[in-house]
Design a protein around this motif. Structure first.
Motif, short mmCIF file in Angstrom:
data_model
loop_
_atom_site.label_atom_id
_atom_site.label_comp_id
_atom_site.label_asym_id
_atom_site.label_seq_id
_atom_site.Cartn_x
_atom_site.Cartn_y
_atom_site.Cartn_z
N ILE A 235 -4.53 16.99 0.25
CA ILE A 235 -4.84 15.61 -0.16
C ILE A 235 -5.68 15.62 -1.43
O ILE A 235 -5.42 14.85 -2.37
CB ILE A 235 -5.55 14.86 0.97
N ARG A 236 -6.66 16.51 -1.49
CA ARG A 236 -7.55 16.54 -2.66
C ARG A 236 -6.81 16.95 -3.93
O ARG A 236 -6.98 16.31 -4.99
CB ARG A 236 -8.71 17.51 -2.39
N LEU A 237 -5.98 18.00 -3.83
CA LEU A 237 -5.35 18.57 -5.03
C LEU A 237 -4.01 17.95 -5.38
O LEU A 237 -3.66 17.86 -6.56
CB LEU A 237 -5.19 20.08 -4.84
N ARG A 238 -3.25 17.53 -4.38
CA ARG A 238 -1.89 17.03 -4.62
C ARG A 238 -1.80 15.52 -4.64
O ARG A 238 -0.77 14.97 -5.05
CB ARG A 238 -0.94 17.58 -3.55
N VAL A 239 -2.86 14.85 -4.18
CA VAL A 239 -2.83 13.39 -4.14
C VAL A 239 -4.00 12.79 -4.92
O VAL A 239 -3.81 12.10 -5.92
CB VAL A 239 -2.81 12.87 -2.69
N ASP A 240 -5.23 13.09 -4.47
CA ASP A 240 -6.40 12.47 -5.11
C ASP A 240 -6.47 12.78 -6.60
O ASP A 240 -6.73 11.89 -7.42
CB ASP A 240 -7.69 12.95 -4.43
N THR A 241 -6.26 14.04 -6.97
CA THR A 241 -6.34 14.42 -8.39
C THR A 241 -5.26 13.74 -9.21
O THR A 241 -5.50 13.31 -10.35
CB THR A 241 -6.23 15.95 -8.53
#
Length: 324
Positions: A235-241
């Motif tokens: 979620i952090r690397l593939r979505v939020d960023t």
């Protein structure tokens, strides 16, 4: 050195380089057939490799063209280091360089000829893929990245904002285009943003000819799913960023109205994915309605909250190994 050819500056960011791999890369720069080169190197405060060792390696390998080596005052990361190199370098064209690849001797000559003949702002090539021992494992980047699709022409920004095809180590860009792209989008890899910027200015060309041996060794910063080990990191690397990257583009990128409209819709899709994975299941319809941006990602993330850990890890493994 032939001065009749325009200057190509090679911009190399290094961080804790393996000196044997760095030596192979530098030796491949030394054997380039293009006759007017300059090398700019910036060490990003390597904690385990002394600057003296890097300087000695460069001095032993580079004899045919000038170079300069600097060290960042603090660790900036690769994006900001390449941004700094872009700002300070001189020349007509810029070629970005990793510390562990091997360039074919004709790489820069072929790319520069294609750039001139096509009138493109940026041109990139395919790559042979080698492992940590230098053994070839694929004759194209498309063989190890299932969704990598090369494109050429004008008007490529419609998909480039979320799906890149040009690797920094395999591209040549007009210096004025690269300098105009500064500051880079802080949420995108530098090569992705430069390619998007170049496509917004004019033509981008992809060549299906491999011109480098790109080393995939498990620690490449831009490897597929790099850093993703569980749901939270996904979620952090593939979505939020990516949400932050698109928000930045919506505000700061000099996009024409057509692209601004695409970015606005893309942001709706991205924010729906983010909210859905945070627990707001009412966003499922929005994700599905805009799945055209990435059908696989949309379907996977719609299923993701309901997958047991064993199936999630299996899907992650399959993606990293190019099965999905």
């Amino acid at each position: 050195m032939e001065t009749g050819k325009p200057l190509i500056s090679i911009l190399m960011a290094v961080y804790n380089p393996r000196l044997d791999w760095l030596r192979e890369q530098l030796e491949s720069l030394e054997t380039q057939t293009y006759p007017n080169l300059r090398l700019y190197i910036r060490d990003d405060c390597s904690p385990a490799v002394a600057l003296d060792e890097i300087e000695d390696c460069v001095r032993a390998c580079i004899q045919s063209f000038p170079y300069e080596i600097k060290r960042n005052e603090r660790n900036l990361g690769s994006n900001l280091t390449f941004e700094q190199l872009t700002q300070e370098a001189e020349g007509t064209y810029f070629a970005y360089c990793d510390q562990d690849d091997i360039w074919l001797p004709e790489k820069l000559e072929v790319l520069q000829t294609e750039l001139v003949n096509s009138g493109a702002r940026l041109v990139c090539s395919d790559m042979y893929i080698i492992d940590g021992n230098g053994r070839q494992v694929a004759d194209s980047i498309t063989k190890i990245r299932r969704h990598h699709k090369f494109r050429s022409g004008s008007g490529l920004t419609d998909t480039l904002w979320y799906s890149n095809f040009a690797s920094g180590c395999a591209l040549l860009v007009r210096a004025e285009t690269a300098k105009s792209a500064v500051p880079f989008n802080p949420y995108m890899y530098y090569d992705h943003y430069i390619t998007l910027f170049a496509a917004n200015e004019g033509i981008v060309v992809s060549m299906d000819r491999p011109l480098i041996r790109h080393r995939e060794h498990g620690e490449n910063q831009s490897s597929t799913m790099q850093g993703v080990v569980d749901r939270e990191s996904y979620i952090r690397l593939r979505v939020d960023t990516v949400v932050e990257a698109v928000r930045w583009l919506s505000v700061s990128f000099p996009a024409p109205e057509e692209l601004k409209g695409i970015l606005d819709v893309g942001l709706i899709w991205m924010e729906a994915r983010q909210k859905y994975l945070q627990g707001d299941r009412s966003r499922a319809g929005i994700i599905w309605n805009y799945r055209r941006f990435s059908p696989m990602a949309s379907l996977f993330e719609l299923m993701m909250p309901f997958l047991p850990d064993c199936l999630f890890k299996l899907a992650l493994w399959a993606s990293k190994h190019n099965y999905i």
